[in-house]
Design an enzyme around this catalytic site. Structure first.
Site, mmCIF file in Angstrom:
data_model
loop_
_atom_site.group_PDB
_atom_site.id
_atom_site.type_symbol
_atom_site.label_atom_id
_atom_site.label_comp_id
_atom_site.label_asym_id
_atom_site.label_seq_id
_atom_site.Cartn_x
_atom_site.Cartn_y
_atom_site.Cartn_z
ATOM 1 N N SER A 243 0.862 -1.174 0.000
ATOM 2 C CA SER A 243 0.000 0.000 0.000
ATOM 3 C C SER A 243 0.898 1.223 0.000
ATOM 4 C CB SER A 243 -0.890 -0.002 1.243
ATOM 5 O OG SER A 243 -0.086 0.085 2.401
ATOM 6 N N LYS A 244 0.272 2.367 -0.163
ATOM 7 C CA LYS A 244 1.062 3.597 -0.251
ATOM 8 C C LYS A 244 2.005 3.749 0.935
ATOM 9 C CE LYS A 244 -2.490 3.286 -1.744
ATOM 10 N NZ LYS A 244 -3.587 2.621 -1.099
ATOM 11 N N ARG A 245 1.492 3.419 2.091
ATOM 12 C CA ARG A 245 2.345 3.608 3.257
ATOM 13 C C ARG A 245 3.152 2.359 3.589
ATOM 14 N NH1 ARG A 245 0.547 2.968 9.199
ATOM 15 N NH2 ARG A 245 2.794 3.010 9.098
ATOM 16 N N HIS A 246 2.942 1.317 2.781
ATOM 17 C CA HIS A 246 3.739 0.124 3.051
ATOM 18 C C HIS A 246 4.384 -0.428 1.782
ATOM 19 C CE1 HIS A 246 5.072 -3.390 5.293
ATOM 20 N NE2 HIS A 246 4.799 -4.062 4.201
ATOM 21 N N ALA A 248 4.704 0.184 -1.334
ATOM 22 C CA ALA A 248 4.260 0.218 -2.723
ATOM 23 C C ALA A 248 5.045 1.292 -3.466
ATOM 24 C CB ALA A 248 2.768 0.513 -2.796
#
Length: 469
Positions: A243-246, A248
């Site tokens: 995800s964006k914060r993880h 990606a």
RNA sequence: GCUCCUAUCGUCUAGAGGCCUAGGACGGAGCCCUCUCAAGGCUUAAACCCGGGUUCGAAUCCCGGUAGGAGCGCCA
């Protein structure tokens, strides 16, 4: 003819999962002499941005995945067409107006969830034979819902996951047009794919649950559904969802990390797809061999180490002339002037075997193009000592008269070692630190040759001074 | 909660009932080679989620667990 498409929504950069579905779609079409089309799903005006569209094109271009339509299709340019189809469905009775407000719907959902039921539209405005509908409330703009057949089952024959059967009762009447008249995603996709003549819909498997409804809409429109291939997602190296914060990352970040586009493609194609034991494929081989029979239905993790390995394989065998532009980009990126030193191709030939990425290559090649900013402390302490001072002095003397070619330099360095009764390493390492600033470089003869006589001798002089002090 | 999907070494995977003493690759360990770092060569550890069936025979087929995941929006 086989026609596939890649249809991202422009809400961010082209990430690794999107790149892979794009690649699969591209390969599948190319492998069958078909067409691969690009479409931008920008019906969500809130989140779609021009910058994201550009970022996606940039990523696709870097990977060399071009669409066969010169101009990509934008959904926002097709609003008239959607309206036309909706009007037709309304007239046919395969769609109807629903006046339920958002609040009403939210409440319905909450009640259903409280009762541990699957949240779904209850059909309160669905016209039915013999059913009396309430009078439409004043001043409420209705949405349009698809009148989903509630009998029987919908069978999805997925090329990757096999046959998936849905009970029609599970499928409620989804909204195809908002109260402001704009069409929604599930409807636009169906119309677009139909109009574009898409034969194979290849997309992420987060869409499987949408597929039966899309099939129903297609049937209501009298069109034959395309074949579907739902690709599982790519997880981060730790197994967690990207995800964006993880973790990606956009594909362009992999460029910055030093990946070659072809290597990226090769790593990606093997993530989920296999062809026996083969690991490395040219683009042509991928096109010829790719098929959905060997695409895994389960999610895969992105393994950085393996990606590095693949990249290294490409660096080792790709024509240096083809690597040079990408290498130059990396040099400039770290502020190195590629014109202030040896030819890029010559440097690549020496460095390719010892670098997994172009970023690493650029970093390790700095010293060829700019003056040393200092010595690596540990290496200097080890190799630029009073003991090595005479070695450096002898080197300066011998190299001063040497022909500046790898072979001659090789002989010269060996000669000094022999004369002084030293092992080659005792001579080569001080030279390395002297000319490269560190104890790591390509073979010493080539390093000297690439660096050039003037620079090399000057650095040896400076190092001799330091070693003697 | 409901619907749907998935499940082989740490990771990517081969495997379409006997060819499996489960193969390859990355990564790991060890050895060799060596002017550094690499590269290369050789060796090695490491997996069929669990339980039931079906079958002469199951990693492969079926059922049930378990564990992950996705979806259930006037988002895409």
């Amino acid at each position: 003819m086989t026609v596939t498409r890649f249809a991202p929504s422009p809400t961010g950069f082209l990430h690794i999962g999107g790149a892979r579905t794009a690649l699969f779609s591209w390969l599948y079409a190319k492998g069958r002499g078909g067409r691969f089309l690009l479409r931008i799903e920008d019906t969500d005006r809130e989140r779609s941005t021009e910058a994201a569209v550009d970022a996606i094109f940039e990523g696709m271009a870097w990977l060399g995945l071009a669409g066969d339509n010169p101009e990509p299709i934008y959904q926002t340019q097709r609003l008239g067409r959607y309206a036309e189809v909706i009007a037709r469905m309304l007239a046919q009775g395969t769609a109807y107006h629903c006046y339920a407000s958002k609040q009403e719907l939210d409440q319905l959902r909450a009640e259903q969830q409280a009762r541990k039921e699957k949240p779904r539209y209850d059909g309160r405005w669905r016209p039915e034979a013999g059913k009396i509908l309430p009078a439409p409330p004043q001043g409420v703009k209705p949405v349009v819902r698809f009148k989903s057949p509630d009998e029987g089952r919908v069978v999805l024959k997925d090329l990757i996951k096999g046959e998936i059967v849905f009970d029609a009762r599970e499928l409620d009447d989804l909204i195809i047009a908002r109260s402001d008249g704009t069409p929604t995603y599930n409807f636009c996709v169906v119309v677009d794919d139909m109009d574009m003549g898409i034969t194979h819909v290849i997309r992420g498997d987060d869409h499987v649950n949408n597929t039966p409804r899309q099939i129903q809409i297609l049937q209501a429109l009298g069109a034959a559904p395309p074949a579907y291939a739902h690709v599982s997602m790519i997880l981060g190296g730790d197994g967690a969802k990207l995800s964006k914060r993880h973790g990606a990352l956009g594909v362009m970040e992999y460029r910055t990390m030093g990946f070659m586009p072809e290597a990226m493609l090769n790593y990606l194609v093997r993530l989920g797809w296999s062809h026996g034991d083969q690991e490395l494929f040219t683009r042509q081989e991928m096109i010829e061999k790719f098929d959905f029979d060997h695409v895994s239905a389960s999610p895969a993790r992105f393994d950085m180490e393996k990606a590095y390995w693949v990249n290294h394989q490409y660096l080792k065998v790709t024509d240096p002339a083809l690597i040079a532009p990408e290498f130059e980009w990396h040099l400039r990126r770290i502020g190195v002037d590629p014109d202030n030193g040896p030819a890029l191709i010559a440097v690549i030939e020496q460095q390719r075997e010892r670098c997994r990425t172009l970023a690493e290559m650029a970093d390790k090649s700095r010293f060829f193009y700019e003056e040393l900013s200092g010595y690596n402390d540990r290496d200097a302490a080890r190799h630029l000592t009073p003991k090595s001072a005479p070695v450096l002095a002898a080197l300066i003397e011998t190299l001063g008269t040497s022909d500046w070619q790898p072979e001659a330099l090789h002989d010269a360095v060996h000669g000094v070692a022999e004369t002084l009764g030293l092992k080659l390493g005792d001579v080569a390492q001080p030279i390395r630190v002297a000319v490269a600033g560190m104890a790591v470089s390509p073979p010493i003869d080539h390093t000297l040759a690439l660096l050039g006589r003037v620079r090399a001798l000057a650095r040896l002089q400076a190092a001799a001074l330091k070693a003697g002090s």
